[in-house]
Design a protein around this motif. Structure first.
Motif, mmCIF file in Angstrom:
data_model
loop_
_atom_site.group_PDB
_atom_site.id
_atom_site.type_symbol
_atom_site.label_atom_id
_atom_site.label_comp_id
_atom_site.label_asym_id
_atom_site.label_seq_id
_atom_site.Cartn_x
_atom_site.Cartn_y
_atom_site.Cartn_z
ATOM 1 N N GLU A 98 65.876 78.772 -9.665
ATOM 2 C CA GLU A 98 65.004 78.900 -8.670
ATOM 3 C C GLU A 98 63.758 79.050 -8.910
ATOM 4 O OE1 GLU A 98 66.318 82.600 -6.631
ATOM 5 O OE2 GLU A 98 68.071 82.025 -5.893
ATOM 6 N N ALA A 99 62.951 78.281 -7.978
ATOM 7 C CA ALA A 99 61.672 78.309 -8.252
ATOM 8 C C ALA A 99 60.743 78.814 -6.886
ATOM 9 C CB ALA A 99 60.981 77.034 -8.841
ATOM 10 N N GLN A 100 59.771 79.315 -7.145
ATOM 11 C CA GLN A 100 58.956 79.849 -5.770
ATOM 12 C C GLN A 100 57.670 78.908 -5.645
ATOM 13 O OE1 GLN A 100 57.826 83.843 -5.773
ATOM 14 N NE2 GLN A 100 59.865 84.581 -5.355
ATOM 15 N N ARG A 101 57.319 78.545 -4.553
ATOM 16 C CA ARG A 101 56.276 77.722 -4.502
ATOM 17 C C ARG A 101 55.412 78.207 -3.156
ATOM 18 N NH1 ARG A 101 57.106 72.461 -1.278
ATOM 19 N NH2 ARG A 101 59.236 72.433 -0.905
ATOM 20 N N THR A 102 54.244 78.173 -2.965
ATOM 21 C CA THR A 102 53.574 78.413 -1.592
ATOM 22 C C THR A 102 53.151 77.269 -0.808
ATOM 23 O OG1 THR A 102 52.451 80.182 -2.991
ATOM 24 C CG2 THR A 102 51.383 79.680 -0.960
ATOM 25 N N VAL A 103 53.746 77.283 0.271
ATOM 26 C CA VAL A 103 53.203 76.050 1.206
ATOM 27 C C VAL A 103 52.197 76.521 2.225
ATOM 28 C CG1 VAL A 103 54.531 74.758 2.839
ATOM 29 C CG2 VAL A 103 55.834 75.405 0.960
ATOM 30 N N ARG A 104 51.192 75.614 2.441
ATOM 31 C CA ARG A 104 50.489 76.099 3.315
ATOM 32 C C ARG A 104 50.756 75.412 4.871
ATOM 33 N NH1 ARG A 104 45.416 77.538 2.975
ATOM 34 N NH2 ARG A 104 45.308 77.329 0.894
ATOM 35 N N GLU A 105 51.037 76.371 5.780
ATOM 36 C CA GLU A 105 51.357 75.932 7.086
ATOM 37 C C GLU A 105 50.392 75.585 7.901
ATOM 38 O OE1 GLU A 105 53.758 79.354 8.377
ATOM 39 O OE2 GLU A 105 55.597 78.115 7.779
ATOM 40 N N SER A 106 49.116 76.271 7.719
ATOM 41 C CA SER A 106 47.780 75.919 8.490
ATOM 42 C C SER A 106 46.683 76.138 7.412
ATOM 43 C CB SER A 106 47.884 76.698 9.750
ATOM 44 O OG SER A 106 47.461 78.164 9.574
ATOM 45 N N LEU A 107 45.395 75.917 7.960
ATOM 46 C CA LEU A 107 44.396 76.162 7.238
ATOM 47 C C LEU A 107 44.370 77.876 6.734
ATOM 48 C CD1 LEU A 107 41.663 75.109 6.134
ATOM 49 C CD2 LEU A 107 40.297 75.818 8.448
ATOM 50 N N PHE A 108 44.896 78.857 7.607
ATOM 51 C CA PHE A 108 44.706 80.061 7.241
ATOM 52 C C PHE A 108 45.913 80.858 6.760
ATOM 53 C CE2 PHE A 108 40.870 79.337 9.766
ATOM 54 C CZ PHE A 108 39.941 79.494 8.835
ATOM 55 N N CYS A 109 47.233 80.070 6.758
ATOM 56 C CA CYS A 109 48.505 80.592 6.544
ATOM 57 C C CYS A 109 49.385 79.832 5.654
ATOM 58 C CB CYS A 109 49.046 80.757 8.143
ATOM 59 S SG CYS A 109 50.818 81.227 8.167
ATOM 60 N N THR A 110 49.819 80.429 4.690
ATOM 61 C CA THR A 110 50.604 80.323 3.575
ATOM 62 C C THR A 110 51.944 81.067 3.709
ATOM 63 O OG1 THR A 110 49.836 81.501 1.876
ATOM 64 C CG2 THR A 110 48.949 79.168 2.277
ATOM 65 N N LYS A 111 53.181 80.309 3.272
ATOM 66 C CA LYS A 111 54.324 81.297 2.851
ATOM 67 C C LYS A 111 55.066 80.931 1.566
ATOM 68 C CE LYS A 111 57.564 78.120 5.178
ATOM 69 N NZ LYS A 111 58.575 78.058 6.345
ATOM 70 N N THR A 112 55.603 81.432 1.086
ATOM 71 C CA THR A 112 56.380 81.332 -0.063
ATOM 72 C C THR A 112 57.620 81.025 0.229
ATOM 73 O OG1 THR A 112 54.719 83.004 -1.202
ATOM 74 C CG2 THR A 112 57.081 82.450 -2.338
ATOM 75 N N VAL A 113 58.173 79.950 -0.456
ATOM 76 C CA VAL A 113 59.351 79.092 -0.244
ATOM 77 C C VAL A 113 59.981 79.283 -1.572
ATOM 78 C CG1 VAL A 113 60.579 77.158 0.510
ATOM 79 C CG2 VAL A 113 58.424 77.682 1.459
ATOM 80 N N VAL A 114 61.267 79.710 -1.559
ATOM 81 C CA VAL A 114 62.219 79.663 -2.861
ATOM 82 C C VAL A 114 63.108 78.298 -2.698
ATOM 83 C CG1 VAL A 114 64.294 80.852 -4.138
ATOM 84 C CG2 VAL A 114 62.611 82.117 -2.825
ATOM 85 N N GLN A 115 62.734 77.744 -3.734
ATOM 86 C CA GLN A 115 63.484 76.309 -3.952
ATOM 87 C C GLN A 115 64.682 76.383 -5.047
ATOM 88 O OE1 GLN A 115 60.537 73.341 -5.102
ATOM 89 N NE2 GLN A 115 61.930 71.783 -4.818
ATOM 90 N N ARG A 116 65.720 76.096 -4.840
ATOM 91 C CA ARG A 116 66.797 76.072 -5.649
ATOM 92 C C ARG A 116 67.168 74.423 -6.128
ATOM 93 N NH1 ARG A 116 71.152 79.323 -7.086
ATOM 94 N NH2 ARG A 116 70.512 80.827 -5.835
ATOM 95 N N THR A 117 67.183 74.200 -7.246
ATOM 96 C CA THR A 117 67.460 72.786 -7.853
ATOM 97 C C THR A 117 68.708 72.997 -8.742
ATOM 98 O OG1 THR A 117 65.947 73.174 -9.658
ATOM 99 C CG2 THR A 117 65.142 72.167 -7.815
ATOM 100 N N TRP A 118 69.235 71.812 -8.757
ATOM 101 C CA TRP A 118 70.624 71.975 -9.603
ATOM 102 C C TRP A 118 70.475 70.877 -10.771
ATOM 103 C CZ3 TRP A 118 74.316 75.268 -8.708
ATOM 104 C CH2 TRP A 118 74.111 76.030 -7.725
ATOM 105 N N HIS A 119 71.118 71.280 -11.914
ATOM 106 C CA HIS A 119 70.965 70.563 -13.156
ATOM 107 C C HIS A 119 72.429 70.547 -13.703
ATOM 108 C CE1 HIS A 119 66.609 70.909 -12.911
ATOM 109 N NE2 HIS A 119 66.961 72.241 -12.501
ATOM 110 N N PRO A 120 72.622 69.400 -14.395
ATOM 111 C CA PRO A 120 73.962 69.149 -15.049
ATOM 112 C C PRO A 120 74.077 69.930 -16.360
ATOM 113 C CG PRO A 120 72.663 67.119 -15.423
ATOM 114 C CD PRO A 120 71.840 67.900 -14.512
ATOM 115 N N THR A 121 75.136 70.651 -16.509
ATOM 116 C CA THR A 121 75.328 71.227 -18.067
ATOM 117 C C THR A 121 75.309 70.389 -19.108
ATOM 118 O OG1 THR A 121 77.809 71.266 -17.654
ATOM 119 C CG2 THR A 121 76.424 73.359 -16.915
ATOM 120 N N VAL A 122 75.490 70.566 -20.133
ATOM 121 C CA VAL A 122 75.588 69.964 -21.420
ATOM 122 C C VAL A 122 77.393 69.521 -21.423
ATOM 123 C CG1 VAL A 122 75.476 69.803 -23.959
ATOM 124 C CG2 VAL A 122 73.561 70.760 -22.811
#
Length: 117
Positions: free
Chosen positions: A83-107
């Motif tokens: 999981e990683a958090q990133r900030t997304v700008r919705e408008s000039l004065f408004c941002t929100k934090t989005v949690v992004q889940r990415t998937w990876h193969p195991t060894v």
């Protein structure tokens, strides 16, 4: 009040049937294994793929909820998530934090897949 009651009775909840369940209530193990294998292959082919992108690969077969359920069932033996958090700008004065889940193969995921054929 009567109109509101009538309007609320028109709303029916949507029930998402899991494609791997049989009408009898049993599990179609072959179909379930095919779906799981296809998800693992997609993760191996695209390490770091997002859940939403994975779900968009199977729109006719699997709903987003089912993709997430299968991914959780495959974790941690075949794949793992970050999981990683990133900030997304919705408008000039408004941002929100989005949690992004990415998937990876195991060894060793390919060895495990080959063993279960």
């Amino acid at each position: 009040a009567a109109a509101a009651a009538a309007a609320s009775s028109d709303i029916t909840p949507t029930v998402l049937r899991k494609p791997w369940l049989l009408p009898s209530g049993g599990v179609n193990q072959k179909l379930l294994q095919i779906m799981k294998r296809r998800l693992v292959v997609a993760v191996v082919e695209r390490p770091g793929i997002e859940e939403d992108e994975l779900a968009s690969m199977f729109p006719a077969v699997l709903h987003v909820v089912h993709v997430k359920e299968l991914l959780r069932a495959l974790e941690p033996a075949y794949i793992f998530s970050r999981e990683a958090q990133r900030t997304v700008r919705e408008s000039l004065f408004c941002t929100k934090t989005v949690v992004q889940r990415t998937w990876h193969p195991t060894v060793g995921v390919l060895t495990k897949l080959a063993a279960h054929q």
